[in-house]
Design an enzyme around this catalytic site. Structure first.
Site, PDB file in Angstrom:
ATOM      1  N   GLU A   1     -16.515  65.987 -11.871  1.00  0.00           N
ATOM      2  CA  GLU A   1     -16.723  65.845 -10.432  1.00  0.00           C
ATOM      3  C   GLU A   1     -17.937  64.974 -10.107  1.00  0.00           C
ATOM      4  O   GLU A   1     -19.069  65.469 -10.049  1.00  0.00           O
ATOM      5  CB  GLU A   1     -16.913  67.225  -9.767  1.00  0.00           C
ATOM      6  CG  GLU A   1     -17.112  67.113  -8.248  1.00  0.00           C
ATOM      7  CD  GLU A   1     -17.308  68.452  -7.542  1.00  0.00           C
ATOM      8  OE1 GLU A   1     -17.433  69.483  -8.222  1.00  0.00           O
ATOM      9  OE2 GLU A   1     -17.341  68.446  -6.303  1.00  0.00           O
TER      10      GLU A   1
ATOM     11  N   LYS B   1     -12.269  65.244 -10.161  1.00  0.00           N
ATOM     12  CA  LYS B   1     -12.484  65.801  -8.810  1.00  0.00           C
ATOM     13  C   LYS B   1     -13.380  64.844  -8.041  1.00  0.00           C
ATOM     14  O   LYS B   1     -14.608  64.941  -8.096  1.00  0.00           O
ATOM     15  CB  LYS B   1     -13.118  67.188  -8.925  1.00  0.00           C
ATOM     16  CG  LYS B   1     -13.483  67.810  -7.584  1.00  0.00           C
ATOM     17  CD  LYS B   1     -13.664  69.314  -7.702  1.00  0.00           C
ATOM     18  CE  LYS B   1     -14.186  69.901  -6.408  1.00  0.00           C
ATOM     19  NZ  LYS B   1     -14.110  71.350  -6.366  1.00  0.00           N
TER      20      LYS B   1
HETATM   21  P1  13P Z   1     -16.133  71.430  -0.939  1.00  0.00           P
HETATM   22  O1  13P Z   1     -14.635  71.323  -0.875  1.00  0.00           O
HETATM   23  O2  13P Z   1     -16.711  72.399   0.043  1.00  0.00           O
HETATM   24  O3  13P Z   1     -16.802  70.088  -0.952  1.00  0.00           O
HETATM   25  O4  13P Z   1     -16.461  72.116  -2.343  1.00  0.00           O
HETATM   26  C1  13P Z   1     -15.790  71.690  -3.452  1.00  0.00           C
HETATM   27  C2  13P Z   1     -16.667  71.826  -4.626  1.00  0.00           C
HETATM   28  O5  13P Z   1     -16.325  72.507  -5.570  1.00  0.00           O
HETATM   29  C3  13P Z   1     -17.935  71.092  -4.642  1.00  0.00           C
HETATM   30  O6  13P Z   1     -18.463  71.112  -5.934  1.00  0.00           O
END
Ligand code: 13P
Length: 341
Positions: free
Chosen positions: A178, A220
């Site tokens: 991510e 992600k």
């Molecule tokens: P949000 O969808 O609130 O951005 O959170 C997703 C997430 O896991 C951030 O690390």
């Protein structure tokens, strides 16, 4: 490492019509969310809240492929003594775990952050696997402002993501990679697009250098979207077109799936954007959600910490999960939201 097994889990995480519930808020973040609904954040209140979602059978069976847990939650038991991970598994979803240890200031790079937590990660992953986790999450944070991001920040974070991903695969855990480019600034969509492209290119270069198997991971990312403070907000169609084009340029087809973060978008925007991308179609990877706020804001409000509101909280969660499940198939319609209201 058994790559076939990793690939099976990664594909299950992005199965058609399903996505991931990011319920891995750190104790600090969940306290902020609870403050907003007037609920005291305690071990029990956090457990009750999360148990409410994990016991929403309709959503968990039909639309949620996996749940990202925070360290506290993966060891917690429901009120009746059942481990929370068992409730998730019984619903047919996969338990996952956030393994990064947050961010620190990046030296020599004012205003920029590096995600930490690689030391001792190998040992922690073994314990999480034994506890049932089959995937993990590590979030890197890239901010956009005057003069930032720097290459130093992008490179350091991409390198850490790749080191984390390699450690996960060695422990037979699918890494969610991510790299989040924040939507907090006043930049327009094209600046977000340029920075996110740079970040994704660097991330995949580091994944390659560190010999991470793309078949056994899930990406992600953020969408290409204007900053919240920008005067020029892009339309749903523009966000969808630009994001899909960007991902096609940056994400190899060997990656089984991409699961977006919501990043501060409204519930309905997050759903509409995902839906519009899937309506474009012809994508080489699964394209779904891994939302935190966009799945939980409504159930949090409906629940508001009261036992008598559990059914209302579950209805709100089931609704958002269903809407995003439809968006993951490109079958969402705005009137479905109005009908539910
Ligand atoms: P949000 O969808 O609130 O951005 O959170 C997703 C997430 O896991 C951030 O690390």
């Amino acid at each position: 490492m058994n790559l076939d097994e990793l690939n099976k889990v990664a594909c299950a995480m992005v199965a058609p019509g399903k996505g991931i519930l990011a319920a891995d808020e750190s104790s600090g973040t969940i306290k902020k969310r609870f403050d907003a609904i007037g609920v005291e954040s305690t071990e029990d209140s956090r457990r009750d809240y999360r148990e409410m979602m994990f016991r929403t059978n309709e959503a968990m069976k039909n639309n949620i492929s996996g749940v990202i847990l925070y360290d506290e939650t993966i060891w917690q038991k429901a009120k009746d003594g059942t481990p929370l991970v068992d409730i998730i598994k019984a619903a047919g979803a996969i338990p996952g775990i956030k393994v990064d240890e947050g961010t620190q200031a990046l030296p020599n790079c004012p205003g920029e952050l590096i995600t930490v937590g690689l030391d001792k990660l190998a040992g922690r992953l073994t314990k999480y696997y034994e506890q049932g986790a089959r995937f993990a999450k590590w979030r890197a944070v890239i901010d956009i402002a005057d003069g930032i991001p720097s290459y130093a920040c992008i490179h350091a974070n991409a390198h850490a993501l790749a080191r984390y991903a390699a450690l996960c695969q060695a422990a037979q855990i699918v890494p969610i990679v991510e790299p989040e480019v924040l939507m907090d600034g006043d930049h327009d969509i094209d600046r977000c697009l340029a920075v996110t492209t740079w970040v994704l290119k660097e991330t995949f270069q580091e994944l390659f250098t560190n010999r991470v198997s793309l078949e056994g991971m899930v990406l992600k990312p953020n969408m290409a979207i204007a900053g919240k403070k920008s005067k020029t907000q892009a339309s749903v169609a523009e966000v969808a077109e630009k994001t899909v084009k960007m991902l096609k340029e940056c994400v190899p087809a060997a990656v089984p799936g991409i699961a977006f973060l919501s990043g501060g978008q409204s519930d309905e925007d997050a759903t509409a954007h995902l839906d519009a991308m899937n309506k474009i179609g012809g994508l080489p990877w699964g394209l779904t959600f891994s939302y935190g706020r966009a799945l939980q804001a409504a159930p949090q409000k409906a629940w508001s910490g009261k036992a008598e509101n559990v059914a209302a909280g579950q209805r709100a969660f089931a609704h958002r999960a269903k809407m995003n499940g439809l968006a993951a198939l490109g079958q969402w319609k705005a009137d479905l939201e109005k009908k539910a209201a």
